[in-house]
Design an enzyme around this catalytic site. Sequence first.
Site, PDB file in Angstrom:
ATOM      1  NE  ARG A 142      -6.732   4.197   5.811  1.00  0.00           N
ATOM      2  CZ  ARG A 142      -5.773   4.679   6.588  1.00  0.00           C
ATOM      3  NH1 ARG A 142      -5.956   4.817   7.861  1.00  0.00           N
ATOM      4  NH2 ARG A 142      -4.620   5.056   6.069  1.00  0.00           N
ATOM      5  NE  ARG A 166       0.945  10.356  10.476  1.00  0.00           N
ATOM      6  CZ  ARG A 166       0.568   9.251   9.859  1.00  0.00           C
ATOM      7  NH1 ARG A 166      -0.554   8.672  10.172  1.00  0.00           N
ATOM      8  NH2 ARG A 166       1.307   8.723   8.912  1.00  0.00           N
ATOM      9  CE  LYS A 198      -1.742   1.637   4.016  1.00  0.00           C
ATOM     10  NZ  LYS A 198      -1.451   3.068   4.219  1.00  0.00           N
ATOM     11  CG  ASN A 199       2.500   2.730   3.570  1.00  0.00           C
ATOM     12  OD1 ASN A 199       1.308   3.008   3.395  1.00  0.00           O
ATOM     13  ND2 ASN A 199       3.047   2.631   4.763  1.00  0.00           N
ATOM     14  CB  CYS A 241      -3.543  11.924  12.019  1.00  0.00           C
ATOM     15  SG  CYS A 241      -3.209  10.189  11.770  1.00  0.00           S
ATOM     16  CG  ASP A 279       3.410   1.557   9.401  1.00  0.00           C
ATOM     17  OD1 ASP A 279       3.039   2.415  10.232  1.00  0.00           O
ATOM     18  OD2 ASP A 279       3.472   1.788   8.183  1.00  0.00           O
TER      19      ASP A 279
HETATM   20  C1  UD1 Z   1       4.655   6.932   6.317  1.00  0.00           C
HETATM   21  C2  UD1 Z   1       3.749   5.740   6.189  1.00  0.00           C
HETATM   22  C3  UD1 Z   1       3.287   5.272   7.569  1.00  0.00           C
HETATM   23  C4  UD1 Z   1       4.492   5.018   8.466  1.00  0.00           C
HETATM   24  C5  UD1 Z   1       5.412   6.229   8.466  1.00  0.00           C
HETATM   25  C6  UD1 Z   1       6.719   5.979   9.224  1.00  0.00           C
HETATM   26  C7  UD1 Z   1       2.590   6.034   4.097  1.00  0.00           C
HETATM   27  C8  UD1 Z   1       1.319   6.333   3.401  1.00  0.00           C
HETATM   28  N1  UD1 Z   1       2.565   6.114   5.415  1.00  0.00           N
HETATM   29  O1  UD1 Z   1       3.901   7.996   6.903  1.00  0.00           O
HETATM   30  O2  UD1 Z   1       2.524   4.076   7.406  1.00  0.00           O
HETATM   31  O3  UD1 Z   1       4.038   4.774   9.771  1.00  0.00           O
HETATM   32  O4  UD1 Z   1       5.776   6.600   7.126  1.00  0.00           O
HETATM   33  O5  UD1 Z   1       7.395   4.903   8.681  1.00  0.00           O
HETATM   34  O6  UD1 Z   1       3.596   5.690   3.482  1.00  0.00           O
HETATM   35  N2  UD1 Z   1       6.743  14.745  10.572  1.00  0.00           N
HETATM   36  C9  UD1 Z   1       6.854  16.097  10.840  1.00  0.00           C
HETATM   37  N3  UD1 Z   1       6.727  16.973   9.810  1.00  0.00           N
HETATM   38  C10 UD1 Z   1       6.511  16.576   8.523  1.00  0.00           C
HETATM   39  C11 UD1 Z   1       6.400  15.200   8.253  1.00  0.00           C
HETATM   40  C12 UD1 Z   1       6.525  14.297   9.288  1.00  0.00           C
HETATM   41  O7  UD1 Z   1       7.051  16.492  11.994  1.00  0.00           O
HETATM   42  O8  UD1 Z   1       6.413  17.429   7.634  1.00  0.00           O
HETATM   43  C13 UD1 Z   1       6.897  13.761  11.675  1.00  0.00           C
HETATM   44  C14 UD1 Z   1       5.675  12.896  11.882  1.00  0.00           C
HETATM   45  O9  UD1 Z   1       4.746  13.531  12.708  1.00  0.00           O
HETATM   46  C15 UD1 Z   1       6.293  11.670  12.516  1.00  0.00           C
HETATM   47  C16 UD1 Z   1       7.648  11.562  11.815  1.00  0.00           C
HETATM   48  O10 UD1 Z   1       7.892  12.842  11.275  1.00  0.00           O
HETATM   49  O11 UD1 Z   1       6.481  11.884  13.889  1.00  0.00           O
HETATM   50  C17 UD1 Z   1       7.740  10.525  10.724  1.00  0.00           C
HETATM   51  O12 UD1 Z   1       6.649  10.695   9.839  1.00  0.00           O
HETATM   52  P1  UD1 Z   1       6.741  10.341   8.289  1.00  0.00           P
HETATM   53  O13 UD1 Z   1       7.946   9.503   8.062  1.00  0.00           O
HETATM   54  O14 UD1 Z   1       6.610  11.604   7.515  1.00  0.00           O
HETATM   55  O15 UD1 Z   1       5.449   9.470   8.085  1.00  0.00           O
HETATM   56  P2  UD1 Z   1       4.452   9.485   6.868  1.00  0.00           P
HETATM   57  O16 UD1 Z   1       5.193   9.696   5.580  1.00  0.00           O
HETATM   58  O17 UD1 Z   1       3.284  10.363   7.171  1.00  0.00           O
END
Ligand code: UD1
Length: 426
Positions: free
Chosen positions: A405, A129, A22-23, A124, A313
Amino acid sequence: MEKLIIKGGHRLEGTVPISGAKNSALKLMCASLLSPEPLTIENLPRLADITTLIDLLNHLGVTVTIQGGMGGALKGRSLTFDAGQINDTVAPYDIVRKMRASILVLGPLVARAGEAIVSLPGGCAIGNRPIDLHLKALKALGAEIDIAEGYVRASAPQGLKGGKIRFPFVSVGATENALMAATLAKGTTIIENAAREPEIADLAACLNAMGARIEGAGHETITIEGVDQLHGATYSVMPDRVEAGSYAVAALMTRGNLFLEGAKAEHMQATLDVLEEAGGIITVEDGGVRVKSNGHIKGFNVVTQPFPGLATDMQAQLMALACVAEGASVITEAIFENRFMHVPELCRLGADITVTGSSATVRGVKALKAAPVMATDLRASMGLALAGLVATGETTVNRLYHLDRGYERLEEKLRAVGAVVDRVPA
Ligand code: UD1
């Protein structure tokens, strides 16, 4: 709405076909926005999140066609995404609110169309996030960013320019948005402290197949030479390492023996290491990974980390395992705050868990007892379903839409290896 009814106590044995990730699939679909020529994606899982993103891409003007019909129950689908014409650059709240990953249209849209207006993803269940790193990356490529009335607007009417992006900490999504946007930026982009998750390398391989010039994906530093235009391609989605990891946990919890067909050990080594420590016998075989129980489950201590560390995850599923282990386990969640919502629900099944800050101490119990439970996110729901597989009696997992999902044909795959599980109207 539907719910899952699981009669616990059945050993799982057999083969589980692992679906496309999915991701990764979601990001490849967003990448189709970068090219006026069609992108065919093979091995797409049938999941609610994929349907949500198809709705969003349709709204933007992407035509989506199914290759070879809907048949082939066990094989993923091939879909062609034709973004010949982008009709709209607004990703509306009504679609984005259903799935946070919609933010991944931001980079491709602004790179190709010069503008993207995307609803802020909003609250969320697993923490705040924010998207600040996504915006910082696009700014470094010359986009102007405004936030108003719940929408973020990124614009670059003259096109993006290559630049240097250094992330203060690792973000999968921000790395992906930056990577996609940079493929069409003029000049060279360097991304430092990039996420190294296998899904990043999958996305880069797809983009390169479309004519992008990316080096270093899967490592800390990624270099992208911008090109004027990307072309069409056909690309197959990597296997879902979280789905595979979840079934691997099921094998151990039920003292079973499962062959995870299509799974790649190198994508999930940290999970396999924990499972081995807990009592799993892991063998890499032709075409997949076998996970067998040695008859005992031992407690373990883990901390979630960016790849190649243990995936956040997998945290809820490993917690379900710890609930029935001999001795105590400490599970620390270091990526997301507030990702322990499965704890009170596991406790309803008789688990003994104490949470202090970002760590949970889980004292293994002899047996879990069935109860109705519900979860607030996808992986938490899987943790509860796994607990249900070993609880005595009938466990009901409510809010099945979370599982839909991210787990393709969950009850079908479980039943095929010996679980007693039914999907019924709630
Ligand atoms: C993706 C995955 C999710 C997985 C996560 C971490 C998808 C659709 N989702 O989520 O399943 O759990 O990676 O492996 O691929 N953060 C910030 N600012 C930002 C972006 C992120 O502070 O602009 C923080 C987030 O709150 C979190 C951390 O960074 O604490 C990591 O998040 P991130 O790696 O961005 O996760 P996603 O890409 O949302």
